[in-house]
Design a protein around this motif. Structure first.
Motif, PDB file in Angstrom:
ATOM      1  N   SER A 119       0.859  -1.183   0.000  1.00  0.00           N
ATOM      2  CA  SER A 119       0.000   0.000   0.000  1.00  0.00           C
ATOM      3  C   SER A 119       0.892   1.229   0.000  1.00  0.00           C
ATOM      4  O   SER A 119       1.715   1.402   0.900  1.00  0.00           O
ATOM      5  CB  SER A 119      -0.910   0.017   1.230  1.00  0.00           C
ATOM      6  N   ASP A 146      -2.184  -1.297  -3.802  1.00  0.00           N
ATOM      7  CA  ASP A 146      -3.043  -0.209  -3.360  1.00  0.00           C
ATOM      8  C   ASP A 146      -2.246   1.085  -3.423  1.00  0.00           C
ATOM      9  O   ASP A 146      -1.406   1.347  -2.576  1.00  0.00           O
ATOM     10  CB  ASP A 146      -3.498  -0.489  -1.918  1.00  0.00           C
ATOM     11  N   ARG A 148      -2.585   5.099  -3.320  1.00  0.00           N
ATOM     12  CA  ARG A 148      -3.537   6.117  -2.878  1.00  0.00           C
ATOM     13  C   ARG A 148      -3.020   7.514  -3.216  1.00  0.00           C
ATOM     14  O   ARG A 148      -1.852   7.809  -3.020  1.00  0.00           O
ATOM     15  CB  ARG A 148      -3.737   6.032  -1.366  1.00  0.00           C
ATOM     16  N   CYS A 165      -6.333   4.195  -8.767  1.00  0.00           N
ATOM     17  CA  CYS A 165      -5.900   4.742  -7.477  1.00  0.00           C
ATOM     18  C   CYS A 165      -7.110   5.228  -6.677  1.00  0.00           C
ATOM     19  O   CYS A 165      -8.033   5.822  -7.230  1.00  0.00           O
ATOM     20  CB  CYS A 165      -4.956   5.918  -7.686  1.00  0.00           C
ATOM     21  N   SER A 166      -7.074   4.991  -5.371  1.00  0.00           N
ATOM     22  CA  SER A 166      -8.103   5.570  -4.510  1.00  0.00           C
ATOM     23  C   SER A 166      -7.705   6.999  -4.174  1.00  0.00           C
ATOM     24  O   SER A 166      -6.528   7.369  -4.238  1.00  0.00           O
ATOM     25  CB  SER A 166      -8.272   4.744  -3.235  1.00  0.00           C
ATOM     26  N   ARG A 167      -8.670   7.828  -3.798  1.00  0.00           N
ATOM     27  CA  ARG A 167      -8.433   9.252  -3.539  1.00  0.00           C
ATOM     28  C   ARG A 167      -8.880   9.600  -2.124  1.00  0.00           C
ATOM     29  O   ARG A 167      -9.964   9.222  -1.698  1.00  0.00           O
ATOM     30  CB  ARG A 167      -9.143  10.111  -4.580  1.00  0.00           C
ATOM     31  N   HIS A 168      -8.017  10.365  -1.447  1.00  0.00           N
ATOM     32  CA  HIS A 168      -8.276  10.706  -0.048  1.00  0.00           C
ATOM     33  C   HIS A 168      -8.012  12.188   0.164  1.00  0.00           C
ATOM     34  O   HIS A 168      -7.013  12.726  -0.303  1.00  0.00           O
ATOM     35  CB  HIS A 168      -7.365   9.889   0.875  1.00  0.00           C
ATOM     36  N   GLY A 174      -5.652   8.885   4.726  1.00  0.00           N
ATOM     37  CA  GLY A 174      -5.006   8.506   3.479  1.00  0.00           C
ATOM     38  C   GLY A 174      -3.782   7.638   3.662  1.00  0.00           C
ATOM     39  O   GLY A 174      -3.480   6.793   2.815  1.00  0.00           O
ATOM     40  N   CYS A 178      -0.445   2.255   5.618  1.00  0.00           N
ATOM     41  CA  CYS A 178       0.349   2.210   4.385  1.00  0.00           C
ATOM     42  C   CYS A 178       1.740   1.646   4.657  1.00  0.00           C
ATOM     43  O   CYS A 178       2.291   1.793   5.739  1.00  0.00           O
ATOM     44  CB  CYS A 178       0.478   3.609   3.783  1.00  0.00           C
TER      45      CYS A 178
END
Length: 267
Positions: A119, A146, A148, A165-168, A174, A178
């Motif tokens: 991550s 993962d 981010r 990609c995920s967004r935070h 976020g 990780c």
């Protein structure tokens, strides 16, 4: 990004303008050669003769110190007389910085032994960062599980970019759990664009402190492509702390660029 073919007919590297679309096997071969070039020989750095007799010309359209010097050292350590960078990209605007992406991946591999299933949080001005784009391309190609993007709304890239990609929009959530936290440089003019009052406000909400780093895994790596704004993107105690691999990134830049120059010009 570019219509110029990067590969020769035999699949070897002809140019390096972007990491986008490069085969995973080719990226892995470059990183394997970087391992070779990163091994010191006694008290001196590894050297070779792959570019013996070759003349290389270094050209930077914008001022650069770290990247330019890194390329020059890389070329000289494998036998070149002066530096040969014509379409080999040392970075372009906010679009691409392929050798930075490779050295970031190499640094993670050195410390973690793998990129698959990790991550990785990329934090800060992602919208304007060529480093973010190229490092994400390298991480994705090597199987990161993962990735981010962690940024204020005004510094987040457009919706169509960074697929998968995920967004935070909060630092603490976020980077939670990780394996790698990569901080990005923020410039004052970008703060204005993103309606951030100033450096102190940015650090209050987005600066990586020791306390915030505890949200990540205990053995999480801290990265920054430089130059750092201490007390803005990152606290000095974190930048110089035991989880930081920022100096490794600088050192690994030469080995990775030796591998790339060798691949493009050595044949």
């Amino acid at each position: 990004m570019s219509a110029i073919p990067q590969l020769r007919n035999d699949g070897s590297l002809r140019h390096l303008l972007t990491l986008e679309g490069l085969p995973r096997a080719l990226i892995e071969r470059l990183l394997e050669r970087a391992v070779h070039w990163s091994r010191p020989l006694g008290a001196t750095a590894a050297r070779g003769t792959a570019l013996a007799g070759r003349t290389v010309a270094v050209m930077f359209a914008e001022p650069s110190t770290r990247t330019r010097v890194s390329f020059e050292l890389a070329a000289r350590r494998i036998g070149a007389e002066v530096a040969v960078i014509e379409v080999l990209s040392g970075g372009a605007g906010s679009v691409t910085h392929p050798t930075q992406g490779l050295l970031d991946a190499f640094t993670v591999l050195q410390r973690k032994g793998r990129i698959e299933d990790l991550s990785i949080a990329i934090v800060g001005d992602v919208r304007h960062s060529r480093v973010a784009r190229s490092s994400w391309q390298a991480f994705a190609a090597l199987g990161a599980g993962d990735v981010r993007l962690v940024a204020p709304a005004g510094l987040m890239p457009d919706a169509g970019e960074f697929p998968g990609c995920s967004r935070h929009h909060a630092l603490e959530s976020g980077i939670a759990d990780c394996d790698v936290v990569m901080m990005l440089r923020i410039q004052k003019e970008r703060m204005v664009e993103a309606a951030i009052p100033g450096a102190e406000d940015y650090f209050a909400h987005w600066g990586l402190t020791r306390e915030r780093l505890r949200k990540a895994r205990p053995d999480a790596l801290v990265m920054h492509p430089g130059p750092m704004n201490r007390g803005v993107e990152i606290a000095s105690e974190v930048a110089d702390g035991p989880q930081s691999v920022i100096r490794d990134q600088v050192r690994n830049g030469v080995a990775v660029r030796m591998a790339v120059l060798e691949a493009v010009l050595g044949s």
